[in-house]
Scaffold this active site. Sequence first.
Site, PDB file in Angstrom:
ATOM      1  N   SER A 253       0.608  -0.983   0.210  1.00  0.00           N
ATOM      2  CA  SER A 253      -0.386  -0.005  -0.097  1.00  0.00           C
ATOM      3  C   SER A 253       1.235   1.419  -0.207  1.00  0.00           C
ATOM      4  O   SER A 253       1.547   1.336   1.216  1.00  0.00           O
ATOM      5  CB  SER A 253      -0.752   0.339   1.684  1.00  0.00           C
ATOM      6  OG  SER A 253      -1.405   0.950   0.437  1.00  0.00           O
ATOM      7  N   GLU A 254       0.835   2.220  -0.820  1.00  0.00           N
ATOM      8  CA  GLU A 254       1.830   3.371  -1.583  1.00  0.00           C
ATOM      9  C   GLU A 254       1.119   4.107   0.469  1.00  0.00           C
ATOM     10  O   GLU A 254       2.730   4.957  -0.800  1.00  0.00           O
ATOM     11  CB  GLU A 254       1.841   3.970  -2.433  1.00  0.00           C
ATOM     12  CG  GLU A 254       0.112   4.241  -2.354  1.00  0.00           C
ATOM     13  CD  GLU A 254      -0.725   3.904  -3.247  1.00  0.00           C
ATOM     14  OE1 GLU A 254      -0.950   2.796  -3.039  1.00  0.00           O
ATOM     15  OE2 GLU A 254      -2.318   4.428  -4.404  1.00  0.00           O
ATOM     16  N   ASN A 255       0.660   3.979   0.452  1.00  0.00           N
ATOM     17  CA  ASN A 255       0.657   4.941   2.275  1.00  0.00           C
ATOM     18  C   ASN A 255       2.472   4.299   3.228  1.00  0.00           C
ATOM     19  O   ASN A 255       2.082   4.835   4.529  1.00  0.00           O
ATOM     20  CB  ASN A 255       0.137   5.546   2.059  1.00  0.00           C
ATOM     21  CG  ASN A 255      -0.835   4.031   3.060  1.00  0.00           C
ATOM     22  OD1 ASN A 255      -1.071   2.760   2.460  1.00  0.00           O
ATOM     23  ND2 ASN A 255      -1.833   3.943   3.733  1.00  0.00           N
TER      24      ASN A 255
END
Lengths: 231, 216
Positions: free
Chosen positions: B46-48
Amino acid sequence: MKKNRTLENAIATIPSGAVVMVGGFGNPGTPFSLIDELLRQGQTDLTLIKNDANEAGHGVSRLIENGQVRKLITTHIGLNKVVIDHLNRGDIDVEFHPQGMLAEKIRTAGSGSFGFLTDIGMDSEITRPDDLLDWQGKTYKVEMALPADFALIHAAQADWLGNLVYQGSAINFSPLMAMAANHVIVETPDLGAPGRFKPEHVHTPGAFVDCVVRLESLTSDYGILEHHVRR
Amino acid sequence: MMSAVERILSRAVIEITPGSIVNLGIGLPTQVMHYLPDDFDVQIHSENGILCAWKQAEPESMDPFLIDASGAYVSLREGASLFDSAVSFAMIRRARLDLTMIGAFEVDAHGNLANWKIPGKFSPGIGGAMELAQKTKRIVVLTTHTDKHGLPKILETCRLPLTAKACVSRIISDLAVIDVTDQGLVVREKLVDISNVDLQALTEAELTFAIEGKAL
């Protein structure tokens, strides 16, 4: 030296017209208490740098809805229809960057450098001819560092030297912004004496932090958002 | 009878191969996770700032400081790591991800993708899409075949501002599975009982048909 400040005094150092980085990706890491004090004090003409615009009625969206923000430098506002409406009406200037480019521009500023070369977005309208650089037979896009006057950061834990520890997915942009702003203001619900952290577990070293505000309690903004719970 | 969304998601999950690192974009793709078996060997990025994100925890152990890129609450699998956004995108740009599933406003016969800006109407922004589209080894677009007005989203050439050029390998719509090839778009599977002529009528780009699976 103790860096403890009151919420009011910490935010009062921010003048109208300031460029302010705000940590957080969605809710986690968003310093809601610092933002709400900025709303209360009413500084205007702000340039905000934040991954997103939070959701309508929360966080930086409240500053935008209150007309305190001139420009938002961001990556994605798809979860905030109110801010998209502000953008469509021309009430606010929104500058979109690819998310990793925004992170890297901030990281670059935080490392005392001035820019870097990339190929991200070269085929898209976000790249102008002026942004391109031919170097040793290849063409790159130049991305400049993105510094700020202030950074507003939420840390899960801190000590009064300004050493910070983040939690969960609340890390996101916070350690990068804490290095890239001239004046770094941190809020935390858990502030203690130096020595509480194993030194190798500190995420942001205190040298980057100017002041720390201890929060008496966390508002509902920091809790579970019911509309994001899958039933 | 499955809904359009269920058809897309239940077909999309088959694209995830064991042992892979996969990013699921905001919208339809993040929902693919709920179709994965609990013991499936995959690392969801997840890019966060999460590697090994997993399905929402039980209510009593949900963590408000742990979300995916769409804001949904996630849990962590054993072996998970958490990191800042610069590290997260270093992982993406260094091509450590095997697969990204991503949504589209428009996708075209050349594999071009547009999913960040409808000028003057709806500009959600770029998010992680440009880097994911440019640098992930394989890009699969999940989209309804037509928009809410019934107009084609699979075009000869995208008209909206591009996210990335020639990046899409496969399109999974509610009607069909379509590969982007050097010879244009090739229909590999139909997900509903629809004639070639009717499917072509809902698609702006020219389709060729090389059905591998049986029609459902």
